[in-house]
Scaffold this motif. Structure first.
Motif, PDB file in Angstrom:
ATOM      1  N   ILE A  41     -11.180  46.654  34.948  1.00  0.00           N
ATOM      2  CA  ILE A  41     -10.142  45.796  35.513  1.00  0.00           C
ATOM      3  C   ILE A  41     -10.828  44.992  36.608  1.00  0.00           C
ATOM      4  O   ILE A  41     -11.275  45.564  37.611  1.00  0.00           O
ATOM      5  CB  ILE A  41      -8.974  46.617  36.086  1.00  0.00           C
ATOM      6  N   GLN A  79     -17.033  40.077  32.802  1.00  0.00           N
ATOM      7  CA  GLN A  79     -16.773  40.149  31.363  1.00  0.00           C
ATOM      8  C   GLN A  79     -18.031  40.588  30.617  1.00  0.00           C
ATOM      9  O   GLN A  79     -17.974  41.406  29.702  1.00  0.00           O
ATOM     10  CB  GLN A  79     -16.296  38.788  30.849  1.00  0.00           C
ATOM     11  N   CYS A  99     -12.123  44.314  29.003  1.00  0.00           N
ATOM     12  CA  CYS A  99     -12.020  43.837  30.379  1.00  0.00           C
ATOM     13  C   CYS A  99     -10.675  43.141  30.553  1.00  0.00           C
ATOM     14  O   CYS A  99     -10.306  42.289  29.741  1.00  0.00           O
ATOM     15  CB  CYS A  99     -13.158  42.854  30.694  1.00  0.00           C
ATOM     16  N   LEU A 100      -9.961  43.541  31.596  1.00  0.00           N
ATOM     17  CA  LEU A 100      -8.717  42.865  31.953  1.00  0.00           C
ATOM     18  C   LEU A 100      -8.959  42.110  33.255  1.00  0.00           C
ATOM     19  O   LEU A 100      -9.027  42.718  34.324  1.00  0.00           O
ATOM     20  CB  LEU A 100      -7.569  43.868  32.140  1.00  0.00           C
ATOM     21  N   VAL A 112      -7.771  40.029  36.337  1.00  0.00           N
ATOM     22  CA  VAL A 112      -6.519  39.876  37.062  1.00  0.00           C
ATOM     23  C   VAL A 112      -6.789  39.014  38.284  1.00  0.00           C
ATOM     24  O   VAL A 112      -7.667  39.337  39.088  1.00  0.00           O
ATOM     25  CB  VAL A 112      -5.947  41.242  37.507  1.00  0.00           C
ATOM     26  N   LEU A 119      -4.604  37.661  33.770  1.00  0.00           N
ATOM     27  CA  LEU A 119      -3.299  38.085  34.247  1.00  0.00           C
ATOM     28  C   LEU A 119      -3.159  37.586  35.677  1.00  0.00           C
ATOM     29  O   LEU A 119      -3.927  37.980  36.558  1.00  0.00           O
ATOM     30  CB  LEU A 119      -3.183  39.609  34.190  1.00  0.00           C
ATOM     31  N   ILE A 178      -0.216  45.611  36.067  1.00  0.00           N
ATOM     32  CA  ILE A 178      -1.599  45.673  35.574  1.00  0.00           C
ATOM     33  C   ILE A 178      -1.735  46.815  34.575  1.00  0.00           C
ATOM     34  O   ILE A 178      -2.344  46.651  33.510  1.00  0.00           O
ATOM     35  CB  ILE A 178      -2.581  45.818  36.753  1.00  0.00           C
ATOM     36  N   GLY A 223      -0.483  45.836  31.411  1.00  0.00           N
ATOM     37  CA  GLY A 223      -1.394  44.872  30.794  1.00  0.00           C
ATOM     38  C   GLY A 223      -2.587  45.522  30.107  1.00  0.00           C
ATOM     39  O   GLY A 223      -3.275  44.863  29.317  1.00  0.00           O
ATOM     40  N   LEU A 224      -2.820  46.792  30.379  1.00  0.00           N
ATOM     41  CA  LEU A 224      -3.941  47.491  29.732  1.00  0.00           C
ATOM     42  C   LEU A 224      -3.666  47.686  28.248  1.00  0.00           C
ATOM     43  O   LEU A 224      -4.603  47.819  27.467  1.00  0.00           O
ATOM     44  CB  LEU A 224      -4.202  48.845  30.409  1.00  0.00           C
TER      45      LEU A 224
END
Length: 164
Positions: free
Chosen positions: A3, A85, A95-96, A98, A143, A159, A162-163
């Motif tokens: 994250i 990333q 990879c998220l 945010v 995000l 978050i 969002g995973l």
């Protein structure tokens, strides 16, 4: 999973990262801590990419062990967001990204003025420094969370959702 939090100082990155680290559980990699350790070790300023490079390595080590990792740093340039990333890709994890903003300038200023350094020797940025900072807007696939529109716990929950 990685994250990768980004945003100006005072947008809530560290507060949200700590909540996420407790909830998931995850490893919290904070560039401010790394950069201050470099300063204490005698590395001269101004800081360049060193703190980020160390953070990428620490994150990769923990991702390879199967841990969730939360990267907590400004990431003002797209090149640093792309590097996170790349760390995820090299470790074969998702990879998220945010990006946190504080859309209310008065609230953002208040947050900065009310903050206390929680890292020994760390000098927090002023409103003048933050308000004049240039940050490249993130590209698509990020995000975006306005921390003036929700509290830290709600942002952390968003978050986590969002995973996926």
């Amino acid at each position: 999973m990685l994250i990768a939090l980004s945003g100006l100082p005072g947008t809530g990155k560290t507060t949200i990262a700590r909540l996420l680290a407790q909830r998931l559980p995850a490893v919290h990699v904070r560039v401010d801590t790394i950069e201050q350790a470099l300063v204490c070790a005698g590395f001269p300023g101004p800081r360049g990419p060193e703190g980020y490079l160390v953070a990428y390595g620490v994150a990769a080590d923990n991702l390879r062990l199967g841990h969730y990792v939360i990267a907590d740093c400004v990431n003002a340039a797209q090149v640093s967001r792309d590097a996170w990333q790349q760390v995820a890709e090299e470790c074969r994890v998702a990879c998220l990204p945010v990006h946190l903003v504080c859309s209310d300038a008065d609230e953002h200023r208040r947050r900065l003025s009310d903050r206390q350094a929680d890292i020994a020797g760390h000098i927090l940025p002023t409103w003048e420094q933050v308000s004049s900072a240039r940050i490249e807007p993130p590209t698509s696939g990020v995000l975006l969370i306005d921390t003036c529109a929700c509290d830290a716990a709600s942002a952390a929950e968003r978050i986590i959702r969002g995973l996926g």
